[in-house]
Design a protein around this motif. Structure first.
Motif, PDB file in Angstrom:
ATOM      1  N   VAL A 158     -18.022  27.065  68.850  1.00 44.99           N
ATOM      2  CA  VAL A 158     -17.189  25.930  68.441  1.00 44.99           C
ATOM      3  C   VAL A 158     -16.162  26.367  67.380  1.00 44.99           C
ATOM      4  O   VAL A 158     -15.572  25.532  66.687  1.00 44.99           O
ATOM      5  CB  VAL A 158     -18.030  24.733  67.915  1.00 44.99           C
ATOM      6  CG1 VAL A 158     -18.943  24.196  69.002  1.00 44.99           C
ATOM      7  CG2 VAL A 158     -18.815  25.099  66.667  1.00 44.99           C
ATOM      8  N   ARG A 204     -17.860  19.285  64.638  1.00 44.21           N
ATOM      9  CA  ARG A 204     -18.077  20.494  65.449  1.00 44.21           C
ATOM     10  C   ARG A 204     -19.448  21.106  65.156  1.00 44.21           C
ATOM     11  O   ARG A 204     -20.112  21.604  66.067  1.00 44.21           O
ATOM     12  CB  ARG A 204     -16.964  21.517  65.199  1.00 44.21           C
ATOM     13  CG  ARG A 204     -15.699  21.178  65.975  1.00 44.21           C
ATOM     14  CD  ARG A 204     -14.767  22.359  66.055  1.00 44.21           C
ATOM     15  NE  ARG A 204     -13.868  22.425  64.915  1.00 44.21           N
ATOM     16  CZ  ARG A 204     -13.148  23.490  64.590  1.00 44.21           C
ATOM     17  NH1 ARG A 204     -13.231  24.596  65.316  1.00 44.21           N
ATOM     18  NH2 ARG A 204     -12.347  23.450  63.556  1.00 44.21           N
ATOM     19  N   LEU A 250     -12.087  20.933  72.737  1.00 38.26           N
ATOM     20  CA  LEU A 250     -13.300  21.726  72.493  1.00 38.26           C
ATOM     21  C   LEU A 250     -14.437  21.274  73.421  1.00 38.26           C
ATOM     22  O   LEU A 250     -15.145  22.089  74.016  1.00 38.26           O
ATOM     23  CB  LEU A 250     -13.733  21.578  71.030  1.00 38.26           C
ATOM     24  CG  LEU A 250     -15.099  22.175  70.709  1.00 38.26           C
ATOM     25  CD1 LEU A 250     -14.951  23.652  70.389  1.00 38.26           C
ATOM     26  CD2 LEU A 250     -15.761  21.456  69.561  1.00 38.26           C
ATOM     27  N   VAL A 288     -16.326  23.552  76.135  1.00 39.51           N
ATOM     28  CA  VAL A 288     -17.776  23.743  76.064  1.00 39.51           C
ATOM     29  C   VAL A 288     -18.421  23.337  77.393  1.00 39.51           C
ATOM     30  O   VAL A 288     -19.287  24.018  77.924  1.00 39.51           O
ATOM     31  CB  VAL A 288     -18.343  22.901  74.901  1.00 39.51           C
ATOM     32  CG1 VAL A 288     -19.816  22.634  75.079  1.00 39.51           C
ATOM     33  CG2 VAL A 288     -18.081  23.597  73.569  1.00 39.51           C
TER      34      VAL A 288
END
Ligand code: ADP
Ligand code: ADP
Length: 230
Positions: A125, A145, A179, A183
Motif C-alpha cells: 500500500v 491505507r 489503490l 490491490v
C-alpha cells in the motif's frame, strides 16, 4: 463462480416492539470470485446493516449469507474488514506495523512470518517506510491505507469496505480508490464496498447493487463493457 451469496436477507431492529425498524427487507444477490460489487443507496437505506450482516457483526433476522456454500461463521479467516472510521479502528498506542500484525497474532502466525508479512503488505500500500511510526503521525489517508493493509494482512478472499473513503479529501479519495483497484487486481481479492456516492460506485465496481429507502426495492445495475483496462 459464486463465492458470496446473500439469500433473502432481512434485518429488523427492535423486532416486536413499537420501535420496530425494518433496516433490510428482503435482499438477495450473489458475488462472483474476483468481482468488485458496490452497494449504493441513500443514508438509512440499510447499507451498513447489510454489510454488518455479511461480515457476521450483526445477525440477520431471517435469511442468510454464505461463503463458498458455507455459513460465514465457519470461515471468518476469509474476511477482511475496512470501516469509514480509520481514526478509531487503529490503536494509537501501537506502531503501524504492530497494528497490521494484530490479526496475524490473533491467528497464531509465528513472529518471523508476521514480520515478513507486515513489511510486505505495508509495502503493497506504499507505506513500507511508516512501519515504526504511530498512526497519529500519519495523515487520514495514510491511516486508512494502514487499515487496508491490516485487513489484507492474513490474505482474506473477501474484502468488505463500509464507506472507506468518506472521511478524506477528494484527492486522497481518488488515490485510495486507485489503490483499492490495484490491490484487488494484484491479489485477486473479491470486494464488496458500501458507498452513498454513485460516481464512486461507477468508477470502482463491476456491478452495483442499489438499496432504496423503500425497503422492498432492490435493483442490480450491470454496466456495459467499459472497454478500458482497469
Ligand atoms: P451511516 O449513515 O454511516 O450508516 P449512521 O449515522 O446511520 O451512519 O449510524 C451511525 C451508527 O449508529 C451506526 O453504528 C448505526 O448502526 C447506529 N445507528 C443508526 N441508527 C440507529 C438507531 N435508530 N438506533 C440505534 N443505533 C443506530
Ligand atoms: P445506511 O448505512 O444505508 O445509512 P443503516 O444500515 O445504517 O443504513 O440503517 C438502516 C436503518 O436501520 C436506519 O433506519 C437506521 O436508523 C436503522 N438502524 C441502523 N442501526 C441500528 C441499530 N443498531 N439499532 C436500531 N436501528 C438501527
Amino acid at each position: 463462480e459464486t463465492v458470496l451469496a446473500v439469500d433473502h436477507l432481512r434485518k429488523v431492529y427492535n423486532e416486536n416492539t413499537e420501535q420496530q425498524n425494518v433496516a433490510v427487507a428482503d435482499v438477495s444477490f450473489t458475488v462472483a470470485k474476483g468481482e468488485f460489487v458496490c452497494v449504493v443507496g441513500p443514508s438509512g437505506a440499510g447499507k451498513t446493516t447489510l454489510l454488518r450482516c455479511i461480515s457476521g457483526i450483526a445477525a440477520p433476522s431471517s435469511g442468510g449469507v454464505s461463503f463458498e456454500g458455507r455459513p460465514l461463521t465457519d470461515v471468518p479467516d476469509q474476511l477482511g474488514l475496512v470501516f469509514q472510521d480509520y481514526g478509531r479502528s487503529l490503536y494509537p498506542w501501537f506502531t503501524n506495523g504492530k497494528n497490521v500484525a494484530l490479526p496475524l497474532r490473533a491467528r497464531g502466525v509465528a513472529k518471523a512470518d508476521r514480520a515478513a508479512r507486515v513489511a510486505e503488505v505495508l509495502a503493497s500500500v506504499g507505506l513500507g517506510h511508516v512501519e515504526k511510526q504511530y498512526p497519529w503521525e500519519l495523515s487520514g489517508g495514510m491511516q486508512q491505507r494502514v487499515a487496508i493493509a491490516r485487513a489484507l494482512s492474513y490474505r482474506p478472499q473477501l474484502l468488505l469496505m463500509d464507506e472507506p473513503f468518506a472521511s478524506v479529501d477528494a484527492q486522497t479519495r481518488f488515490d485510495l480508490e486507485d489503490l483499492t483497484l490495484r490491490v484487488r487486481r494484484d491479489l485477486g481479492v473479491t470486494v464488496v464496498l458500501v458507498t452513498h456516492d454513485i460516481d464512486e460506485a461507477i468508477y470502482l465496481s463491476d456491478r452495483i447493487v442499489v438499496l432504496s429507502k423503500n425497503p422492498s426495492v432492490v435493483k442490480e445495475i450491470v454496466p456495459v463493457d467499459l472497454g478500458a483496462d482497469r
